[in-house]
Design a protein around this motif. Structure first.
Motif: not given
Length: 348
Positions: A273, A277, A315, A318-319, A321-322, A325
């Motif tokens: 991941s 990115s 994830d 993603n979590n 910087r939820k 996003l």
């Protein structure tokens, strides 16, 4: 590490203490270079307490370094011989590499041995050695085997195969020696292998280069800087500018880069991941160096605390910087369709 080292003698009473320092860190002003001026400059730095001793691993790890570095050279030599072998085959118009994924596998080895053992061969005779799992068609394989091989080609192929056999035998001996030398450090090696992308060879290389005593490094940042995996410091007038990675241990850097490529190809991991990115905005090479940096940081704490690697998951970023996003995608959708209404509970 590709730089010169200077021994500095510190007199304590009647005893001499040798302090090994990096010449890159004690370079004098350009244009003032003589041996006498160098000596006076080193004395000034020593009296001012500005000389820092370089990291010198203990003898077992120095011997382990010799084994791992020499093994790497031998593996590179085998790879070079394989490429030269394929070049000789293509010079004889035998294009085995076009139809076989591994010319030195079972099918390829049997075909080559048959060619070398007879005065002349027919491509139809070699079809009996084609394994059932070979994906290429029999017609393509037969066409790839249609060539003209001379006595010179056979001599070169036999010579290269013999040299490869000797080198691989030496590698096997080194592997046996490594197993014996690594016995006290099997725990650290097994723990390092829990990191995605880190296999046995990379784990051994990390142990050989940094040892198992992490107290030699004040923290993980110092280790990353020593290894040459952290960006350089380039700040002027309150602005931080882009800096190249620092000079460091090229053997450790090579092993971490190899592990970074492997970690980037793993599935459902934090490293894969992170690579996705970074690669779009920083490029492949910088993204791989960043992964190698993170693997080294993980190795520092694994060796220091004797714990397994804890997988954060795909994830995690993603979590982490939820909110950013959600705001980003909401802004993109509004740009495409300003009249679209959002469900506040879903978009929040």
């Amino acid at each position: 590490t590709g730089v010169y080292w200077k021994p500095v003698f510190n007199v304590l009473g009647d005893d001499f203490v040798i302090l090994l320092v990096n010449a890159r860190h004690v370079k004098n002003v350009p244009g003032h270079k003589t041996d006498k001026k160098d000596s006076r400059w080193l004395v000034k730095l020593l009296l001012s307490g500005l000389l820092k001793g370089s990291f010198i691993p203990e003898r077992p790890f120095r011997e382990l370094r010799d084994l791992t570095r020499y093994r790497k050279k031998l593996v590179q030599q085998v790879t070079a011989d394989k490429n030269r072998f394929l070049k000789i085959l293509e010079d004889a118009n035998i294009k085995l590499s076009m139809v076989l994924s591994n010319v030195f596998g079972v099918s390829g080895s049997k075909m080559v041995n048959h060619i070398l053992s007879v005065e002349s061969y027919r491509p139809e005779e070699l079809m009996q050695y084609v394994h059932g799992k070979v994906k290429a068609s029999r017609e393509d394989i037969q066409e790839a085997l249609t060539g003209y091989i001379t006595d010179h080609h056979k001599f070169m192929l036999r010579t290269i195969l013999g040299n490869m056999a000797k080198t691989e035998s030496t590698i096997a001996e080194i592997d046996q020696k490594l197993d014996a030398v690594l016995e006290p450090y099997n725990l650290e090696r097994e723990l390092l292998e829990t990191v995605p992308g880190v296999g046995r060879e990379v784990a051994i290389g990390i142990i050989a280069e940094i040892g198992t005593d992490m107290s030699r490094f004040p923290d993980q940042k110092h280790l990353a800087s020593w290894a040459g995996m952290s960006p350089g410091s380039n700040e002027s007038a309150g602005k931080n500018k882009s800096g190249r990675t620092t000079h460091g241990n090229k053997n450790l850097r090579s092993a971490l880069t190899e592990a970074g490529w492997a970690a980037a190809k793993t599935k459902n991991t934090y490293f894969s991941s992170k690579y996705k990115s970074l690669v779009g905005r920083r490029g492949k090479k910088k993204a791989i160096v960043a992964l190698g940096h993170k693997i080294l940081i993980a190795a520092y704490f694994i060796i220091k605390n004797k714990v397994e690697y804890k997988e954060l998951g795909e994830d995690y970023l993603n979590n982490f910087r939820k909110d950013k996003l959600i705001a980003y995608y909401k802004k993109q959708i509004e740009r495409l369709d300003p009249n679209l209404e959002f469900d506040k509970e879903v978009a929040a």
